[in-house]
Design a protein around this motif. Structure first.
Motif, PDB file in Angstrom:
ATOM      1  N   LYS A 158      62.237  47.689  52.279  1.00 36.83           N
ATOM      2  CA  LYS A 158      61.064  47.027  52.841  1.00 36.83           C
ATOM      3  C   LYS A 158      59.806  47.313  52.011  1.00 36.83           C
ATOM      4  N   SER A 164      63.592  43.678  52.678  1.00 32.59           N
ATOM      5  CA  SER A 164      63.877  43.886  54.106  1.00 32.59           C
ATOM      6  C   SER A 164      65.218  43.308  54.529  1.00 32.59           C
ATOM      7  N   ALA A 165      66.244  43.673  53.773  1.00 36.89           N
ATOM      8  CA  ALA A 165      67.581  43.216  54.143  1.00 36.89           C
ATOM      9  C   ALA A 165      68.155  44.069  55.269  1.00 36.89           C
ATOM     10  N   LEU A 166      67.647  45.286  55.403  1.00 36.06           N
ATOM     11  CA  LEU A 166      68.212  46.224  56.381  1.00 36.06           C
ATOM     12  C   LEU A 166      67.143  46.650  57.373  1.00 36.06           C
ATOM     13  N   ASP A 167      67.589  46.985  58.578  1.00 32.04           N
ATOM     14  CA  ASP A 167      66.680  47.621  59.530  1.00 32.04           C
ATOM     15  C   ASP A 167      67.504  48.382  60.560  1.00 32.04           C
ATOM     16  N   PHE A 168      66.819  49.201  61.335  1.00 26.20           N
ATOM     17  CA  PHE A 168      67.482  49.872  62.445  1.00 26.20           C
ATOM     18  C   PHE A 168      67.743  48.861  63.541  1.00 26.20           C
ATOM     19  N   GLU A 178      71.511  48.147  59.984  1.00 25.76           N
ATOM     20  CA  GLU A 178      72.289  46.915  59.841  1.00 25.76           C
ATOM     21  C   GLU A 178      71.480  45.853  59.131  1.00 25.76           C
ATOM     22  N   SER A 179      72.189  44.843  58.660  1.00 21.75           N
ATOM     23  CA  SER A 179      71.492  43.676  58.134  1.00 21.75           C
ATOM     24  C   SER A 179      71.205  42.722  59.296  1.00 21.75           C
ATOM     25  N   ALA A 180      70.391  41.716  59.015  1.00 20.80           N
ATOM     26  CA  ALA A 180      69.937  40.810  60.065  1.00 20.80           C
ATOM     27  C   ALA A 180      71.107  40.168  60.800  1.00 20.80           C
TER      28      ALA A 180
END
Lengths: 575, 167
Positions: A158, A164-168, A178-180
């Motif tokens: 990010k 921003s391919a990954l986030d909690f 995980e990814s979106a």
């Protein structure tokens, strides 16, 4: 304003807003960290850096706690050590116990901490997670079972790369990176730069390995195995064998690859010289004939994928040149094959790259000619080190040797592709002479060098002033692009490398690859350029011969077929 | 122009409503994410994936972040609720009088876990802490109807009666 505090009975004066962690580091006091990275925002997620502050009931995370006047800190009390050990034990309670067969065995921050803090039992037994691995992408694999939720991958993606391919996702025990929309990585905006992998303390993110297929082909005597090595490898792989960062191992590397059984050991620097020629002519053509400007470089596949997801409007601005990896591969199966009387279908081309996205690039549909893939397998620096270990080849003590001819002959311009600004510097050395017909005295373009995220410069070529910009790291690239699209700045030529520092800081490089280490690799690349008696791509005799005997003109028909490519908008659209 | 697209789960989603919601806002800022998600869920009854993509582009919030927020808060649902919502009371009284057996029966009969919806879209079920009918324990509610003093056998009959209504 400065603040004086005491850490372990030593007084230190630091600027306001310094954290306990950084104050301690000034004193040479080690406090362990897992989720902390000086380049990223602070989350205080892992708590491994807890310390005691006099007057407070609870331990505080040193990475997030700002100093104040008269603060009395203790970093190494019984309570602190016990808390840290418990944190490690709790992390291990929900972590696979398969260190011996783990790809990060021996290079894992969790394992190191367990050793340092003397963890000798599985103290806590409780519920454990079991998630499927995501092996969908062509370069990176994710194993959420090994994730300790430090969040560095999320933040680097990010904050540094602005992808921003990954986030909690979810919360509590179910929390996951995980990814979106829980989609496989291959179906997301992930550009496969691998910066997340470099920052991962465990093996939760790792290479999609090509080791097995390379070994199988090396064992197959009907296969004619050829290898090419990217510029950045010679400045980094020594680290995998205990050498200091920045140690050049060019000659040892050639020997090592020959001992692995490759019939020809070529240098991607040759392809880089060729890319200078093709891209240089393309730039001159655009300048002369009113083509689309600025022209953007196209040798970084993470950047290409980023552009296709996030800025497809730039497609007409992209150089149509394939990357040095693909150019070299393409010529091995055409020019070299013809020269040696080999059938291209018997040739197996392995590329050793500092990059995870190169695996993706090698599989792009148009990276072939006459049904022959330009490159058959891509090994990261780490993977090559692993293969050498399997074969018992100890790189650091090997004798030196040269790359094979002709695709192993290169100029100083070629090797500079390994660092931010280097591709442009190499191109300017050639473009300048081609346009003016005069010998260029000033070879080094120092405004294009260094670690600043965006470097701007200009360069007089004949009567034309070329306006230049260099960006490394996709966040920096985005900043430049947004300014260009808003009409705030104008350039003629822009170099973008997806990874901070350029390829030497690539996602395929040894772990760790901190900015300090990357800077030492950059210096090594510059010294390699200086020690080469040919420093301009168009003076490389092998390149001259290639054009004279095979390709004809740069940007000519044959060059177009073998050395150029195209791009298209890619879904999902990034923001 | 109406856009109806098929989401990954095979449901058809009309995107007009989410676009109207975004258009109706004075400003579109990343910090409006939760408010927008609530409005969209009010209209659709859940958060369809294609709507999340619209929201991501509209508010300039990466899709991974949007998804992270949706899955963090229990108020948000990623799938539509069933026609009949079964609430199984798991308060103290129901718990000691066998609500667990009812939960197991539902899992077996419907093939889903609490918080999920059957594939035919007929039933969703969830556990609630107390519905204030302890005298009827163990008790469940289906829609507005209350069913008390249940056993797994009786529960099965109740489910059958709903299925028959649909035939």
């Amino acid at each position: 304003m400065t603040i004086t505090l005491t850490i372990n009975n030593e007084a230190i004066t630091v600027p306001e807003e310094t954290t306990i962690l950084n104050a301690a580091r000034h004193l040479g006091i080690t406090i362990p960290t897992l989720c902390y990275d000086p380049r990223l925002s602070v989350s205080g997620a892992c708590r491994i850096c807890v310390v005691e502050v006099e007057g407070l009931d609870n331990l505080v995370p040193a990475c997030a706690y700002p100093v104040s006047e008269g603060l009395v800190v203790r970093t190494n009390t019984y309570a602190v050590r016990k808390a840290r050990k418990t944190i490690i034990e709790l992390l291990l309670a929900n972590h696979p116990h398969d260190c011996l067969i783990c790809v990060r065995n021996g290079n894992c921050q969790l394992q190191d901490l367990a050793t340092e803090y003397g963890v000798r039992e599985w103290r806590w037994q409780g519920k454990t997670r079991h998630y499927d691995k995501d092996v969908s992408s062509t370069a990176l694999e994710r194993d959420p079972n090994k994730c300790i939720l430090c969040g560095k991958c999320v933040k680097i993606c990010k904050e540094i790369q602005t992808v921003s391919a990954l986030d909690f996702t979810k919360r509590g025990f179910s929390t996951l990176v995980e990814s979106a929309l829980h989609r496989p990585l291959a179906e997301t905006v992930c550009v496969l730069c691998g910066q997340c992998l470099l920052s991962c303390p465990t093996a939760a993110i790792r290479d999609k390995s090509h080791i097995k297929q390379v070994r199988r082909n090396l064992d197959n005597t009907d296969r004619y195995c050829v290898v090419q090595v990217a510029p950045a490898i010679r400045a980094s792989i020594g680290e995998e064998f205990g050498l200091e960062p920045g140690t050049l191992v060019t000659g040892k590397l050639a020997t090592a690859l020959r001992r692995l059984g490759f019939r020809q050991v070529f240098d991607t620097d040759f392809g880089a010289d060729l890319a200078v020629m093709e891209e240089g002519y393309e730039l001159i053509d655009r300048l002369k004939n009113g083509g689309v400007l600025p022209m953007f470089t196209s040798c970084s596949p993470g950047w290409i994928k980023f552009m296709e997801h996030f800025y497809p409007v730039l497609i007409p601005h992209m150089s149509s040149c394939k990357s040095p990896q693909q150019m070299t591969g393409s010529l091995i199966k055409s020019y070299f094959a013809e020269k040696e009387g080999l059938d291209p279908k018997d040739i197996y081309v392995v590329a050793v790259m500092p990059c995870s996205a190169k695996k993706f690039e090698s599989l792009r549909p148009d990276m072939e000619h006459d049904g022959h893939r330009d490159v058959d397998a891509v090994l990261t620096t780490r993977e090559l080190a692993r293969i050498l270990n399997i074969y018992g080849i100890q790189l650091d003590v090997l004798p030196e040797s040269d790359f094979d001819k002709p695709l192993g002959i290169s100029s100083g311009a070629g090797v500079m592709f390994g660092v931010t600004g280097g591709m442009m510097e190499g191109a300017l050395r050639t473009v300048s002479e081609l346009v003016t017909g005069e010998t260029l005295e000033r070879l080094e373009f120092h405004q294009l060098r260094g670690y600043a995220g965006v470097k701007e410069s200009s360069c007089l070529i004949g009567d034309k002033e070329l306006r230049l910009a260099v960006a490394h790291g996709l966040g920096n690239a985005r900043a430049v692009i947004d300014k260009i699209l808003a009409g705030k700045v104008e350039y003629d030529f822009v170099e973008v490398m997806a990874c901070p520092g350029g390829c030497v800081g690539g996602g395929g490089q040894p772990i760790p690859s901190t900015p300090d280490i990357v800077k030492r690799r950059i210096e090594a690349i510059f010294s390699e350029d200086r020690r080469n008696h040919i420093r301009k791509a168009h003076e490389n005799p092998a390149i001259k011969e290639l054009y004279a005997t095979y390709l004809g003109e740069p940007m000519g028909e044959k060059a177009h077929k073998l050395l150029h490519t195209s791009y298209s908008p890619r879904l999902p659209k990034g923001i | 122009m109406t856009t109806v697209i098929e989401s990954e789960a095979g449901r058809r989603v009309n995107l007009d409503a989410v676009r109207d919601i975004l258009r109706a806002r004075k400003e579109l800022l990343p910090r409006h994410l939760i408010a927008v998600l609530q409005e969209v869920q009010d209209v659709y009854g859940y958060l369809p994936e294609p709507a999340l993509e619209e929201i991501s582009y509209g508010l300039n919030v990466p899709l991974a972040r949007v998804y992270g927020v949706c899955t963090f808060y229990s108020q948000f649902r990623m799938a539509p609720l069933g026609k009949y919502i079964i609430k199984v009371c798991d308060g103290t009284a129901c718990h000691v009088r066998g609500s667990n057996d009812l939960l197991e029966e539902l899992k077996t009969q419907l093939g889903i876990h609490p918080g999920q919806t059957t594939e035919d879209g007929l039933f969703s079920f969830e556990t609630v802490m107390c519905i204030g009918a302890c005298g009827l324990a163990p008790v469940i509610m289906i829609g507005d109807e209350t069913y008390g003093k249940l056993t797994p056998g009786k529960l099965s009959e109740v489910l059958d009666s709903y299925r028959r209504m649909e035939e």
